[in-house]
Design a protein around this motif. Sequence first.
Motif, mmCIF file in Angstrom:
data_model
loop_
_atom_site.group_PDB
_atom_site.id
_atom_site.type_symbol
_atom_site.label_atom_id
_atom_site.label_comp_id
_atom_site.label_asym_id
_atom_site.label_seq_id
_atom_site.Cartn_x
_atom_site.Cartn_y
_atom_site.Cartn_z
ATOM 1 N N ASP A 97 -18.630 -25.948 -8.324
ATOM 2 C CA ASP A 97 -17.433 -26.176 -7.521
ATOM 3 C C ASP A 97 -16.873 -24.845 -7.039
ATOM 4 N N HIS A 98 -16.536 -24.767 -5.764
ATOM 5 C CA HIS A 98 -15.938 -23.588 -5.163
ATOM 6 C C HIS A 98 -14.596 -23.966 -4.535
ATOM 7 N N THR A 99 -13.652 -23.074 -4.631
ATOM 8 C CA THR A 99 -12.355 -23.256 -3.991
ATOM 9 C C THR A 99 -12.340 -22.538 -2.650
ATOM 10 N N VAL A 100 -11.799 -23.187 -1.644
ATOM 11 C CA VAL A 100 -11.700 -22.573 -0.325
ATOM 12 C C VAL A 100 -10.528 -21.598 -0.342
ATOM 13 N N GLY A 101 -10.825 -20.308 -0.326
ATOM 14 C CA GLY A 101 -9.789 -19.289 -0.369
ATOM 15 C C GLY A 101 -10.257 -18.065 -1.125
ATOM 16 N N SER A 102 -9.468 -17.001 -1.097
ATOM 17 C CA SER A 102 -9.853 -15.747 -1.725
ATOM 18 C C SER A 102 -8.625 -14.916 -2.057
ATOM 19 N N ASN A 103 -8.751 -14.071 -3.083
ATOM 20 C CA ASN A 103 -7.699 -13.127 -3.442
ATOM 21 C C ASN A 103 -7.994 -11.717 -2.932
ATOM 22 N N LEU A 104 -8.960 -11.586 -2.038
ATOM 23 C CA LEU A 104 -9.274 -10.276 -1.479
ATOM 24 C C LEU A 104 -8.089 -9.745 -0.666
ATOM 25 N N SER A 105 -7.995 -8.438 -0.587
ATOM 26 C CA SER A 105 -6.872 -7.818 0.114
ATOM 27 C C SER A 105 -6.950 -8.054 1.618
ATOM 28 N N ALA A 106 -5.809 -7.890 2.284
ATOM 29 C CA ALA A 106 -5.752 -8.079 3.735
ATOM 30 C C ALA A 106 -6.693 -7.146 4.491
ATOM 31 N N PRO A 107 -6.793 -5.849 4.119
ATOM 32 C CA PRO A 107 -7.731 -4.972 4.832
ATOM 33 C C PRO A 107 -9.186 -5.420 4.707
ATOM 34 N N ILE A 108 -9.566 -5.897 3.520
ATOM 35 C CA ILE A 108 -10.937 -6.369 3.334
ATOM 36 C C ILE A 108 -11.174 -7.628 4.162
ATOM 37 N N LEU A 109 -10.229 -8.546 4.141
ATOM 38 C CA LEU A 109 -10.372 -9.771 4.918
ATOM 39 C C LEU A 109 -10.455 -9.470 6.407
ATOM 40 N N ASP A 110 -9.709 -8.486 6.850
ATOM 41 C CA ASP A 110 -9.754 -8.104 8.261
ATOM 42 C C ASP A 110 -11.133 -7.558 8.623
ATOM 43 N N ARG A 111 -11.684 -6.742 7.742
ATOM 44 C CA ARG A 111 -13.019 -6.184 8.005
ATOM 45 C C ARG A 111 -14.092 -7.262 7.947
ATOM 46 N N LEU A 112 -13.971 -8.182 7.000
ATOM 47 C CA LEU A 112 -14.926 -9.288 6.933
ATOM 48 C C LEU A 112 -14.805 -10.165 8.176
ATOM 49 N N GLY A 113 -13.578 -10.332 8.666
ATOM 50 C CA GLY A 113 -13.385 -11.084 9.896
ATOM 51 C C GLY A 113 -14.039 -10.409 11.086
ATOM 52 N N ALA A 114 -13.994 -9.077 11.113
ATOM 53 C CA ALA A 114 -14.652 -8.334 12.187
ATOM 54 C C ALA A 114 -16.166 -8.492 12.101
ATOM 55 N N LEU A 115 -16.695 -8.471 10.886
ATOM 56 C CA LEU A 115 -18.134 -8.648 10.704
ATOM 57 C C LEU A 115 -18.556 -10.051 11.111
ATOM 58 N N MET A 116 -17.801 -11.066 10.662
ATOM 59 C CA MET A 116 -18.137 -12.440 11.002
ATOM 60 C C MET A 116 -18.016 -12.677 12.504
ATOM 61 N N GLY A 117 -16.927 -12.198 13.088
ATOM 62 C CA GLY A 117 -16.668 -12.472 14.487
ATOM 63 C C GLY A 117 -17.645 -11.832 15.443
ATOM 64 N N ASN A 118 -18.263 -10.730 15.027
ATOM 65 C CA ASN A 118 -19.159 -9.999 15.918
ATOM 66 C C ASN A 118 -20.623 -10.018 15.478
ATOM 67 N N GLY A 119 -20.857 -9.998 14.161
ATOM 68 C CA GLY A 119 -22.222 -9.873 13.668
ATOM 69 C C GLY A 119 -22.919 -11.172 13.331
ATOM 70 N N PHE A 120 -22.153 -12.234 13.049
ATOM 71 C CA PHE A 120 -22.789 -13.469 12.591
ATOM 72 C C PHE A 120 -23.748 -14.028 13.632
ATOM 73 N N ALA A 121 -23.366 -13.985 14.889
ATOM 74 C CA ALA A 121 -24.215 -14.515 15.955
ATOM 75 C C ALA A 121 -25.461 -13.661 16.173
ATOM 76 N N LEU A 122 -25.469 -12.444 15.630
ATOM 77 C CA LEU A 122 -26.606 -11.542 15.790
ATOM 78 C C LEU A 122 -27.658 -11.727 14.703
ATOM 79 N N VAL A 123 -27.368 -12.597 13.728
ATOM 80 C CA VAL A 123 -28.332 -12.868 12.652
ATOM 81 C C VAL A 123 -29.362 -13.862 13.172
ATOM 82 N N THR A 124 -30.578 -13.370 13.387
ATOM 83 C CA THR A 124 -31.623 -14.200 13.988
ATOM 84 C C THR A 124 -32.932 -14.183 13.202
#
Length: 228
Positions: A97-124
């Motif tokens: 079982d996994h809970t939807v959410g995280s206790n990661l800091s705002a700066p880390i979440l922002d960087r992960l958001g940048a990676l997801m928003g730009n790099g996820f579509a490049l995974v081929t």
Amino acid sequence: HMRGLKTVFAVMAMGAVMAVAPAGAATVNVTMQGKNAFQDAKGQNAWYQTASYSLNGINRTAAAGMFRLSATGANGAVQDFLAFCLEPLETLTLPRDHTVGSNLSAPILDRLGALMGNGFALVTGATSAAAFQLAAWEIANEGSGTLDLSRGAFRVTSATSAARNLAQTWLNGITSGQWTSSGAVTILSAPGTQDLLTDIAPVPVPAAAVLLLGGLAGLGAIGRRRRS
């Protein structure tokens, strides 16, 4: 019009916060699609490469790549999704079982958001999947520090040059500000196994999101009435 735009942005920002807030979040049961977490149900498309790394002086060698998983919500609905690991020293233990959410800091979440928003579509394929995983580990474990795979708390000690160089290029894009966050990421957290980073919420729309969509619909209705 400006007031209406401010209201829309406020509601959208609230939705982004909900995407990463653990309080009252939904719980899903995560399983593998096939016999291997990297393969689909047909035993194909295993996108990963072997990599060695060190986190706070602890050395590991593991598969770095994209997971192909399934999640079952409280109502029994099942949805397949793609994900990456955020904890390189944890073993992936499923089902869990996994809970939807995280206790990661705002700066880390922002960087992960940048990676997801730009790099996820490049995974081929395997190389880009390994690169994405290395970059995600670097971001999740460096806090607000420098994103450099060769130094810091998380260090890559052995990986293919193609995957490592691609990952560092993406990290440089985040550090320079060329890659920015879309504002929300989905993280599935669980004790005793790997926390997961994904691009979608692998559950039916939760009540909070329904309220968000209802609010946006209401704003749209108000706008239509004003125009009429």
